[in-house]
Design an enzyme around this catalytic site. Structure first.
Site, short mmCIF file in Angstrom:
data_model
loop_
_atom_site.label_atom_id
_atom_site.label_comp_id
_atom_site.label_asym_id
_atom_site.label_seq_id
_atom_site.Cartn_x
_atom_site.Cartn_y
_atom_site.Cartn_z
N THR B 17 4.61 125.00 109.95
CA THR B 17 4.70 126.16 110.85
C THR B 17 3.70 126.08 112.02
O THR B 17 3.74 126.91 112.92
CB THR B 17 4.48 127.48 110.08
OG1 THR B 17 3.25 127.39 109.36
CG2 THR B 17 5.61 127.74 109.10
N GLY B 18 2.81 125.09 112.01
CA GLY B 18 1.85 124.95 113.11
C GLY B 18 2.51 124.40 114.37
O GLY B 18 3.67 124.00 114.37
N ARG B 19 1.72 124.36 115.48
CA ARG B 19 2.28 123.92 116.77
C ARG B 19 2.81 122.48 116.67
O ARG B 19 3.95 122.21 117.00
CB ARG B 19 1.19 124.00 117.86
CG ARG B 19 1.73 123.72 119.25
CD ARG B 19 0.62 123.79 120.31
NE ARG B 19 1.18 123.75 121.67
CZ ARG B 19 1.09 122.70 122.48
NH1 ARG B 19 0.50 121.60 122.09
NH2 ARG B 19 1.61 122.75 123.70
N ILE B 96 -1.41 112.44 109.30
CA ILE B 96 -1.63 112.28 110.73
C ILE B 96 -3.04 112.73 111.13
O ILE B 96 -3.64 112.18 112.04
CB ILE B 96 -0.59 113.14 111.52
CG1 ILE B 96 0.84 112.81 111.10
CG2 ILE B 96 -0.78 113.01 113.01
CD1 ILE B 96 1.25 111.39 111.33
N GLU B 98 -6.70 113.83 112.18
CA GLU B 98 -7.89 113.09 112.61
C GLU B 98 -9.12 113.95 112.33
O GLU B 98 -9.07 115.17 112.47
CB GLU B 98 -7.77 112.82 114.11
CG GLU B 98 -8.96 112.12 114.72
CD GLU B 98 -8.79 111.85 116.21
OE1 GLU B 98 -7.72 112.17 116.77
OE2 GLU B 98 -9.73 111.32 116.80
N TYR B 159 2.22 102.01 120.33
CA TYR B 159 3.35 102.28 121.21
C TYR B 159 3.42 101.22 122.32
O TYR B 159 4.49 100.75 122.69
CB TYR B 159 3.25 103.67 121.86
CG TYR B 159 2.90 104.81 120.92
CD1 TYR B 159 3.16 104.72 119.55
CD2 TYR B 159 2.32 105.98 121.39
CE1 TYR B 159 2.83 105.77 118.69
CE2 TYR B 159 2.00 107.03 120.55
CZ TYR B 159 2.24 106.91 119.20
OH TYR B 159 1.90 107.94 118.36
N GLU B 209 -8.96 96.45 115.79
CA GLU B 209 -9.97 96.84 116.78
C GLU B 209 -11.36 96.59 116.21
O GLU B 209 -11.50 96.11 115.08
CB GLU B 209 -9.78 98.30 117.20
CG GLU B 209 -9.82 99.29 116.06
CD GLU B 209 -9.45 100.72 116.48
OE1 GLU B 209 -8.51 100.89 117.28
OE2 GLU B 209 -10.09 101.65 116.00
N HIS B 247 -31.29 100.00 108.96
CA HIS B 247 -30.87 98.64 108.64
C HIS B 247 -29.66 98.58 107.73
O HIS B 247 -29.04 97.54 107.59
CB HIS B 247 -32.01 97.89 107.94
CG HIS B 247 -33.28 97.87 108.72
ND1 HIS B 247 -33.47 97.00 109.77
CD2 HIS B 247 -34.41 98.59 108.61
CE1 HIS B 247 -34.68 97.21 110.26
NE2 HIS B 247 -35.27 98.17 109.58
#
Lengths: 387, 288
Positions: B17-19, B96, B98, B159, B209, B247
């Site tokens: 129901t979130g954006r 998803i 973060e 992407y 990365e 260290h």
């Protein structure tokens, strides 16, 4: 976030971990009273977040008020350069004055997380001190690593293994056990990502005392560590980065002259690599993150345009959770507020691409879909930009 | 064939129901993903479009027989939601979100492992098997069904690479974002193993990365176990060195977490490394 030594030691003391008696010195006038309280023998330690202070002259034994004053004069308000800072060093705003401790043994101790084994890990060595990294390379057996499973927690046998590494008399075991338990509980309770004590010393009175303290707190957990967030000290050279982070941006200033605005850290790094590949230099790393707040784009452009060396701006957005129309709207608003006097090249594709491109085309901007075409255009306008 | 997810995956959306949750539910449905329900605490009985909302994952699983879940949950509550999904019997959990505290993730990652649940992410774009199902936030139109498997630590860079593959006629079997956090449920080697065994995959792109040493582990794995061609790209050659504190980090990781050290490691293990993400498709040409 990182805690200053004096802050970390305060947290230690509050949790029953022994630290030397000490006083924070913020101006030279504070020295005399504290020095007397410590019976006119003390250690003065520059309070900076970087390590390597000892070798850089940031830690000294002082045996007279005059010595203390000379050292304070040299350090307070000045920048300390260590092998862990850059060449500008870190500004010293305060000193910690502590009692001198009679040392029998120096231990290296830390707790942190091991991403490979996905556990928390203890590191301990009987040979603490500044040469610990060399020791790790040249004599790895001298360093014990103990991983603790999250479900199992810290058990006696873990602590025994650590203790045996130290080759100490059994009479110390009970106090060692208590200390390690307290430190692990503290590590978990404060959402620490690092607790390092180097050295942890055994004194003439047979006590364990944390002579130094390095503590890092997980930034993602600050929402439940309010009291630590409140005492946060941000070093000058990280102010922009931290402020940007509060606005939802990851920003790091660099030496080049091509301003970058990208969504996602990986693509932001790859974009910098590409700029460099085409013989230009990125002026910054800037990740607007994975969300759709147009305000972020406005903030981002403000950061980029602060740079006086700027010759061009490159915007590279590949929409996923970030929507191209939100970025375009933010960009439109940003240009209403900010005067940009260098060429801007925009690459915009992905979620809601069509809507985003229409907004930008109305503003009179060419928008690229293909990264290579965009970079070649960037190269062209960069060469003509005479800044 | 594909790895981890396919057209038979029955998916629920946690945080529907979130954006972002509602927006991407719509996008995933448009792609053809079999979304059978959503979960938002205390909102059971509502609907998002035609998708029924449940208050708990357990209710959703009972009513819909879902086996896969995707999370659009704020970081404070995300680890809790992962473990709720595991306890409810979900077999593949795609996260998803973060910015989850790492202690929470150590707990969740180990809990998933103990229950043999495939946890993907967190801090990732999700997973897509083109032409079958999209369980994530990636823009659908750049993907094309084909024979290249894609594994990436980064979202948007995935992407970029997929765009490069597709525009050069190389489709994808499955593309998976494993996430950029230190603690993730699925690592490079888990995906490499699956792709090696997947008969529809003929080559693999690995996008890494700076930071950590999962790339080094992957390089050694490829040398020993992979018969299919792998092309690697490592982002961050120009990234400035991070400031250090203490260290401990150096003792535990030794050296090897810079881009150039990783690139050297791949090369020494006989893996092709692309200079730029836009070069990857060219390297594959002539390999099939």
């Amino acid at each position: 976030m990182k805690l200053m030594e004096y802050q970390a030691k305060k947290v230690f003391a509050e949790n029953g971990i022994e630290t030397p008696e000490g006083f924070l010195i913020e101006k030279k006038e504070d020295l005399e009273e504290s020095f007397k309280k410590l019976n006119e023998k003390a250690v003065l330690k520059a309070q900076v977040l970087a390590g390597g202070r000892g070798k850089a002259g940031g830690v000294k034994l002082v045996n007279s008020l005059q010595e203390a004053e000379e050292m304070a004069e040299n350090l307070l308000g000045n920048r300390l350069v260590t092998h862990q800072t850059d060449s500008n060093g870190e500004k010293v705003n305060s000193l910690l004055m502590e009692e001198q401790i009679d040392i029998n043994k120096e231990i290296y101790f830390s707790i942190l997380n091991d991403r490979e084994k996905q556990k928390n890990i203890f590191i301990i060595s009987a040979e603490g001190g500044t040469e610990i990294e060399e020791l790790a390379k040249n004599n790895p057996q001298a360093i014990k690593k103990i991983r603790v499973d999250q479900d199992v927690g810290l058990k006696e046998y873990h602590v025994r293994q650590m203790f045996l590494q130290l080759e100490m008399d059994k009479k110390y075991y009970s106090s060692f056990f208590k200390l390690i338990s307290k430190l692990y509980n503290l590590y978990l309770a404060k959402d620490a990502s690092l607790i390092e004590i180097n050295p942890l010393v055994v004194t003439g009175e047979n006590e364990f005392i944390a002579l130094d303290a390095k503590v890092k707190i997980d930034d993602n957990a600050l929402f439940r560590q309010k009291e630590l967030e409140e005492i946060r000290i941000i070093p000058d050279d990280e102010k922009d980065e931290v402020e940007a982070k509060e606005k939802g941006l990851s920003f790091v200033e660099l030496d080049g002259d091509v301003g970058c605005m990208v969504n996602g850290a990986g693509l932001a790094m790859a974009t910098m690599d590409i700029i460099k590949h085409y013989d230009m230099e990125p002026a910054n790393f800037l990740d607007i993150g994975g969300s759709s707040d147009p305000q972020k784009v406005i903030n981002a452009l403000e950061y980029i345009t602060q740079n006086e060396n700027l010759r061009a701006i490159f915007i590279n957005v590949f929409g996923g959770i970030t929507r191209c129309d939100d970025v375009a709207n933010g960009f439109k608003k940003a240009l209403e507020k900010i005067d940009v006097n260098v060429p801007i090249v925009i690459r915009l594709t992905g979620t809601n691409e069509k809507e985003g491109k229409e907004i930008l085309k109305k503003l009179g901007h060419d928008v690229f879909t293909d990264l290579k075409e965009a970079v070649l255009k960037l190269k062209q306008v960069y060469s003509k930009s005479d800044k | 064939m594909s790895i981890f997810v396919n057209k038979n995956s029955k998916v629920i959306v946690q945080g529907i129901t979130g954006r972002d949750g509602s927006f991407h539910t719509k996008k995933m449905l448009e792609y053809g993903t079999n979304i059978v329900g959503g979960v938002t605490p205390f909102k059971g009985g509502q609907k998002v479009g035609d998708v029924p909302v449940f208050s708990t994952v357990s209710d959703a699983v009972k009513k819909t027989k879902a086996d896969t879940s995707i999370l659009y949950i704020p970081p404070k509550f995300a680890a809790d939601a992962i473990m709720e999904a595991i306890d409810a019997g979900i077999k593949t959990v795609v996260t998803i979100t973060e910015g989850i505290p790492f202690q929470d993730m150590i707990t969740a990652v180990n809990y998933a492992k103990k229950n043999s649940v495939r946890l993907i992410g967190p801090n990732c774009p999700g997973i897509i098997t083109p032409g079958e199902t999209k369980i994530g936030i990636m823009p659908a139109k750049i993907f094309k069904k084909g024979k290249i498997g894609v594994i990436s630590r980064s979202g948007t860079l995935t992407y970029e690479v997929v765009y490069n593959l597709t525009t050069n006629g190389l489709g994808q079997s499955t593309a998976i974002g494993i996430g950029g956090d230190p603690f993730i449920g699925t690592k490079f080697i888990d995906c490499l193993e699956e792709f090696e065994n997947d008969e529809d995959t003929e080559g693999v792109v690995l996008i890494g990365e700076i930071g950590g040493n999962d790339e080094q582990v992957a390089a050694e794995y490829i040398e020993k176990n992979m018969s299919k061609p792998v092309v690697a790209f490592i982002a961050g050659k120009t990234a400035p060195k991070g400031k250090r504190m203490g260290h401990a980090g150096a003792i535990i990781s030794g050296s090897g977490n810079t881009a150039s050290e990783k690139i050297e490691k791949f090369k020494s293990c006989g893996v092709d490394v692309a200079e730029l993400p836009i070069d990857i498709a060219d390297i594959f040409k002539g390999k099939f």
